[in-house]
Design a protein around this motif. Structure first.
Motif, PDB file in Angstrom:
ATOM      1  N   LEU A  30      55.359 -32.587 -32.242  1.00 46.27           N
ATOM      2  CA  LEU A  30      55.213 -31.245 -31.659  1.00 46.27           C
ATOM      3  C   LEU A  30      54.791 -30.229 -32.725  1.00 46.27           C
ATOM      4  O   LEU A  30      53.954 -29.372 -32.509  1.00 46.27           O
ATOM      5  CB  LEU A  30      56.529 -30.799 -30.994  1.00 46.27           C
ATOM      6  N   ASN A  34      51.398 -28.052 -33.176  1.00 45.59           N
ATOM      7  CA  ASN A  34      51.706 -26.637 -33.018  1.00 45.59           C
ATOM      8  C   ASN A  34      52.298 -26.252 -31.654  1.00 45.59           C
ATOM      9  O   ASN A  34      52.021 -25.191 -31.118  1.00 45.59           O
ATOM     10  CB  ASN A  34      50.446 -25.772 -33.246  1.00 45.59           C
ATOM     11  N   SER A  35      53.069 -27.140 -31.067  1.00 43.74           N
ATOM     12  CA  SER A  35      53.692 -26.767 -29.778  1.00 43.74           C
ATOM     13  C   SER A  35      55.216 -26.893 -29.881  1.00 43.74           C
ATOM     14  O   SER A  35      55.873 -27.487 -29.040  1.00 43.74           O
ATOM     15  CB  SER A  35      53.142 -27.623 -28.634  1.00 43.74           C
ATOM     16  N   ASN A  37      57.336 -24.873 -29.381  1.00 43.22           N
ATOM     17  CA  ASN A  37      58.053 -24.183 -28.286  1.00 43.22           C
ATOM     18  C   ASN A  37      58.521 -25.156 -27.200  1.00 43.22           C
ATOM     19  O   ASN A  37      59.384 -24.857 -26.391  1.00 43.22           O
ATOM     20  CB  ASN A  37      57.181 -23.077 -27.674  1.00 43.22           C
TER      21      ASN A  37
END
Ligand SMILES: Nc1ncnc2c1ncn2[C@@H]1O[C@H](COP(=O)(O)OP(=O)(O)O)[C@@H](O)[C@H]1O
Ligand SMILES: [Mg+2]
Length: 350
Positions: A30, A34-35, A37
């Protein structure tokens, strides 16, 4: 062995490890994409994989144990005759199996020792038997040869030799009778036929039969006279054998001018019969062993006296088969007292 983990612990710890590892892996992926969140996904993946691997590992271990340990149990319980085994994954099965195997091995060792003992008993038995039979047989052969070689024509010699031959035949007969008793006891075929017996009278009868033997050894046999009759419930042949064995022992292990007294005591439901001698006595350490088959305190002396070491083990068996107890007390150099109990006969029964 490091810890006492149960199979369940192993499955749980490994799956937690896999769960945490996969959570971290997802987090890294992740982060790289770059996720971050979406971090909750890593928790979900971790928990799901943890549960899944727990299920897989648990079942794999269970199957493995089932296969391997059950085979082990089957092997040992085939010999042991144990019941069916259910595997409890909450227990340290390997340790338990280990304990069971040790227990089984101990049992095997015990059994082997017992077999060895029996085997050495059997060898002793045959050795003793051969010796005991050979001696009187050679004696008889010698007397008969002497008679054939001319002794038969001398009236004095022929009587002497014939009576010596007869003594040796007596010895062989009594040995064979002992063997017969032992084999009946061993095969559980000893029949006890209970009758009402006047034990004082039976004792006198047995003592009379041993009169000659007692006189030869210069030992006096005395039966205590009683006002009342002591009626007991017993098999007169078997108890006769007991009395005869105890009296013969008191003669064989008696001293010159010795005296053996048979006494009777009323103990309520039982009569206590006591055979007391003032003979050579028995050492404490030998007292523990005299009931063993073939056990003789002084092998040379007893052999000379014609004993085979079977007498007292037969006596003990017969007394116990009557539900009675046999006791002995002895002091070396002072004398020995054997006593046993027999049930009183019901009054009015003859
Ligand atoms: N009254 C006794 N006094 C001293 N020793 C005895 C007496 N009775 C038995 N014993 C000892 O116990 C041993 C075992 O007796 P028993 O079983 O009758 O065998 P056996 O008389 O054939 O030797 C005897 O060899 C003897 O050493
Ligand atoms: Mg004896």
């Amino acid at each position: 062995m490091s810890s006492e983990r149960t199979p369940k612990d192993v499955a749980r710890q490994s799956s937690v490890f896999i769960g945490v590892l996969s959570s971290v892996a997802v987090l890294i992926v992740l982060r790289l994409s770059n996720s971050l969140n979406l971090w909750t996904i890593s928790i979900i993946v971790g928990v799901v994989l943890e549960e899944l691997s727990y299920f897989v590992i648990y079942n794999a271990i269970e199957k493995y144990i089932d296969h391997r340990i059950k085979i082990l149990y089957k092997t040992i319980s085939k010999v042991k005759g144990g019941g069916d085994l259910t595997i409890n994954m909450d227990e340290d099965v390997v340790e338990l199996a280990n304990q069971d195997v040790m227990e089984w091995a101990d049992g095997q060792i015990e059994e082997i020792n017992l077999l060895r003992e029996t085997d050495s008993f059997r060898k002793d038995f045959i050795g003793n038997l051969a010796h005991e039979l050979k001696t009187p047989l050679f004696n008889i052969q010698g007397f008969i040869l002497s008679l054939l070689e001319g002794g038969v024509d001398d009236p004095e010699i022929n009587r002497k030799f014939l009576s010596k031959a007869e003594k040796n035949i007596d010895r062989m007969t009594s040995l064979l009778e002992d063997l017969d008793s032992i084999s009946k006891i061993e095969s559980g075929a000893m029949n006890i036929e209970l009758e009402t017996v006047d034990i004082t009278e039976l004792s006198s009868e047995i003592a009379e039969n041993l009169d000659r033997q007692a006189k030869d050894a210069n030992v006096q046999l005395k039966i205590q006279e009683e006002e009342e009759k002591f009626n007991v419930l017993c098999d007169p042949n078997k108890i006769g054998q007991v009395l005869s064995n105890l009296l013969v022992n008191s003669i064989n292990y008696g001293v010159e001018n010795g005296k053996t007294v048979v006494r009777f005591y009323d103990m309520g439901d039982n009569i206590l019969i006591e055979v007391a001698d003032d003979g050579i006595g028995i050492k404490d350490e030998d007292l523990l062993r005299i009931y063993e088959r073939f056990y003789r305190v002084d092998k040379s002396r007893s052999r000379h006296a014609g004993g085979s070491g079977l007498g007292l083990s037969i006596v003990k068996h017969i007394v116990e088969a009557h539900g009675g107890n046999l006791h002995v007390r002895s002091t070396l150099g002072t004398g020995t007292t054997f006593s046993f109990t027999l049930q009183k006969a019901p009054i009015g029964k003859t």
